[in-house]
Design an enzyme around this catalytic site. Structure first.
Site, PDB file in Angstrom:
ATOM      1  N   LYS A 119      30.771   7.719 -24.658  1.00  0.00           N
ATOM      2  CA  LYS A 119      31.168   6.157 -25.295  1.00  0.00           C
ATOM      3  C   LYS A 119      32.228   6.039 -26.672  1.00  0.00           C
ATOM      4  O   LYS A 119      33.323   5.132 -26.674  1.00  0.00           O
ATOM      5  CB  LYS A 119      30.293   4.746 -25.255  1.00  0.00           C
TER       6      LYS A 119
ATOM      7  N   TRP B 169      24.351   0.036 -30.733  1.00  0.00           N
ATOM      8  CA  TRP B 169      25.358  -0.310 -30.389  1.00  0.00           C
ATOM      9  C   TRP B 169      25.704   0.565 -28.483  1.00  0.00           C
ATOM     10  O   TRP B 169      26.941  -0.378 -28.686  1.00  0.00           O
ATOM     11  CB  TRP B 169      26.136   0.385 -30.767  1.00  0.00           C
ATOM     12  N   ASP B 170      24.724   0.233 -28.454  1.00  0.00           N
ATOM     13  CA  ASP B 170      24.338   0.826 -26.720  1.00  0.00           C
ATOM     14  C   ASP B 170      25.059   1.742 -26.778  1.00  0.00           C
ATOM     15  O   ASP B 170      26.428   1.934 -25.714  1.00  0.00           O
ATOM     16  CB  ASP B 170      25.487  -0.602 -26.499  1.00  0.00           C
ATOM     17  N   TYR B 171      24.975   2.560 -27.493  1.00  0.00           N
ATOM     18  CA  TYR B 171      25.808   3.680 -26.774  1.00  0.00           C
ATOM     19  C   TYR B 171      24.953   5.131 -25.936  1.00  0.00           C
ATOM     20  O   TYR B 171      24.874   6.416 -26.495  1.00  0.00           O
ATOM     21  CB  TYR B 171      26.963   4.581 -27.982  1.00  0.00           C
TER      22      TYR B 171
END
Length: 683
Positions: A330, A302-304
């Protein structure tokens, strides 16, 4: 602690004086707290602009180049100068009281490289070599990482490169992998001679490695390297450290916030939890030895990644004081970890999360959730959260768009159907980090509230794919899926989620309680006629807090703001040339407290672009805030002035028409009288 004066030198200087700002985060631990109290809630409304410095980029750089800039620098107050870097890595020193330039160094980076994360430099680092003579050249130095992957050492008093560092004052980082284009790899945050990197996301599976590199602060000689990713049985790169690091001198530790492995949204070739990615990591500064690691997201899709500097603090846990590492995410989660062991201070639960991923994917069945400190923002998004400003007209475009997406809450996996990701991949909390008041034990954080739509594109459809306007496209070469990502926006250009879109949040860590929330920012700089709806703006930048009981922050409208630290009440706004999407700082100079912010806008957010650094202070004898600054230069002031001007124009037009009509009527009456008189004479 003389044994540490090498690789760790830049972070381990003596504690910052109470009057200055010697580190990017205020101190080595990034608390962003100042003990200054000359500006208070009682007098902050009287602040006046002290000076404005312009870098000159707006006048000398082509508009197409400026359209790829983000002015995110936080100045340092060192060596009687305010020192900062421009988005093009020019290092500039100005007088703290007047803003007059003292020296300037230009590394002459190429503007043809198109860095994947735009032209950006968040700051420089400062170090004093206590083994050098008091007046020796380059005894005090500033270090900077560049967009073209150099580390540069300058004399902090003159700006002259330190010739004995590397070659002619600089080191060229050896990446160890062929780049797809020159801007795929860059350095964006202030180095501590332990250097991270910023690498373009979603380009390929075999992306550049996120290697952390340590250099001797005197000579530039390489000391050690550490790869955040354990590569056994996986194919991936990244897990880089692009955000600022923190340091603990007493323990000899450096704390790293690592990012996600490549590519972000499909991880079938990197099975398992991807150890040390998406983690807070403690290393021995002298050797690079791993001391502990705590992962905040398992097998990230999740690009976290961890976007913020770990904040080092001493907190009252209810069972005594403990030295901790505070890591915001994030997702709006806050992890509080023991500084020696990395173990959670309060329980962290592994909770089941949505399953059923794209073909070839291997999801983690659970993810970690803190239980004591509440999330800074909601963790789910449903239909009532959709912003429909005109419900009388029925179902909105946003409701239709978002209703078709897969949405099972936080950690819903990316899909070919399209997945709703909330909080969006930009946060929650982003690179601005959090601030901690050590006296009152309160944490302050800026948060963004927006929705991302992520869709996987099967490889057969990805070749020659042209993404719709407003969509990022990531080829994810080597994976069976490419991807698109877009912020959910209505046809009117408004975010699809209900306001507020940016909030400042205060948290009592000991009690595990949100104390207050305040929206930050208005629509003034984007709405027609400057209408200032108090909806907040996304907030990637951070805050500074002071012993005067204030929280200062910028936003994506053109104001620096002050909030009451106890209540969250907005007390003051100072107009800026363009939005200040940067972390502010404060310092004392010749008896006066200043608050400074870089105001250059943010190209990724679509704001206006500038090149200013602006300082405010209390008025001197004979000075006072102007009527203009108290009226027009306030949110809504421009709209009101335009409405009043329009109303005045209408009134004047009506009066003019009325007077013209009276003249016409009088002229007609006079002509008629003359006609009657002529008729009588002829009779």
């Amino acid at each position: 602690m003389r044994r540490l004066l090498g690789v760790f030198a830049v972070t381990l200087l003596a504690a910052a004086p109470a009057l200055g700002w010697e580190h990017w985060g205020g101190d080595r631990g990034g608390t962003r707290f100042s003990p200054l109290a000359r500006i208070t809630s009682a007098n902050v409304g009287n602040l006046v602009r002290a000076w404005e410095f312009r870098t000159g980029d707006l006048d000398t750089r082509p508009p197409a180049v400026m359209a790829r800039t983000k002015f995110e620098a936080t100045p340092l107050l060192v060596e009687d100068s305010l020192i900062f870097c421009s988005p093009f890595n020019e290092v500039i020193a100005v007088d703290p009281g007047s803003g007059a330039q003292k020296w300037r160094y230009d590394p002459k980076i190429s503007t043809d490289q198109r860095p994947g994360n735009r032209y950006v430099c968040r700051g420089v680092a400062y170090w004093v070599d206590d083994q050098a003579a008091e007046n020796a050249a380059c005894r005090a130095r500033v270090f900077m990482g560049t967009n073209d992957v150099r580390v540069i050492a300058l004399d902090a008093r003159t700006g002259i490169p330190y010739a004995d560092f590397g070659v002619g004052g600089e080191i060229k980082i050896e990446i160890g992998r062929q780049l797809m284009w020159p801007g795929e790899f860059q350095i964006t945050s202030a180095p501590v001679v332990i250097v991270g990197s910023s690498v373009s996301d979603n380009v390929r599976v075999d992306a550049p490695l996120g290697t952390v590199r340590a250099f001797d602060a005197r000579t530039g000689r390489p000391r050690w390297t550490w790869d955040p990713l354990v590569h056994d049985g996986i194919a991936a790169g990244h897990a880089n450290v692009w955000a600022p690091m923190s340091a603990d001198e007493e323990r000899g530790l450096v704390f790293l916030p690592t990012s996600s492995p490549s590519p972000d949204f499909w991880g079938g070739k990197r099975p398992g939890n991807n150890e040390h990615a998406n983690s807070v990591v403690a290393l021995r500064a002298e050797t690079g030895e791993l001391v502990w690691s705590f992962q905040t997201v398992h097998h990230d899709l999740w690009d976290y990644d961890l976007p913020a500097q770990p904040t080092l603090a001493r907190i009252d846990t209810g069972a005594g004081l403990r030295d901790v590492v505070i890591q915001p995410t994030k997702q709006g989660l806050v992890f509080v970890l023991d500084r020696d062991t990395g173990q959670p201070v309060w329980p962290v639960e592994e909770r089941s999360v949505p399953q059923g991923a794209a073909e070839g994917e291997q999801l983690s069945p659970t993810q970690p959730f803190p239980t004591h400190v509440p999330a800074l923002m909601p963790q789910r998004f449903s239909n009532p959260d959709v912003f429909n400003p005109f419900p009388a007209f029925g179902r909105s475009a946003c409701e239709t768009q978002l209703g078709s997406l897969r949405n099972e809450g936080l950690y819903t996996p990316p899909s070919t159907q399209g997945t709703l990701i909330f909080p969006m991949t930009g946060g929650g909390v982003n690179w601005g980090g959090v601030a901690f008041d050590p006296v009152n034990q309160i944490l302050y954080a800026n948060t963004s509230h927006a929705v991302h739509i992520v869709k996987l594109i099967p490889r057969a459809e990805a070749e020659g794919f042209k993404p719709p306007p407003g969509h990022d496209f990531g080829p994810q070469r080597g994976a069976p899926f490419a991807m698109t990502r877009a912020v959910a926006i209505s046809p009117l250009g408004l975010l699809c989620n209900r306001p507020p879109w940016g909030e400042l949040v205060a948290v009592d860590l000991k009690a595990g309680k949100i104390l207050w929330r305040s929206s930050v920012g208005t629509s003034e700089d984007r709405a027609p006629l400057g209408i200032a709806f108090n909806w907040g703006t996304p907030l990637v930048n951070g805050v500074v807090i002071t012993a005067g009981g204030l929280v200062f922050t910028g936003a994506m409208d053109a104001y620096l703001r002050a909030f009451d630290a106890k209540t969250g009440e907005e007390l003051w706004q100072g107009r800026l040339p363009v939005p200040g999407v940067a972390n502010p700082m404060t310092y004392l100079w010749k008896g006066e407290q200043y608050v400074v912010i870089a105001a250059g806008g943010h190209s990724e957010a679509g704001t206006s672009i500038g090149d200013s650094v602006v300082a405010f202070r209390l008025p001197r004898p004979g000075e006072a805030p102007s009527l203009w600054s108290r009226t027009v230069d306030r949110p809504g002031g421009r709209f009101l002035s335009k409405v009043l001007a329009l109303a005045l124009a209408v009134v004047l037009t009506v009066v003019a028409l009325w007077r013209w009509r009276r003249r016409v009527i009088r002229s007609a009456a006079a002509a008629q009288r003359m006609t009657h008189l002529g008729d009588r004479i002829r009779a």
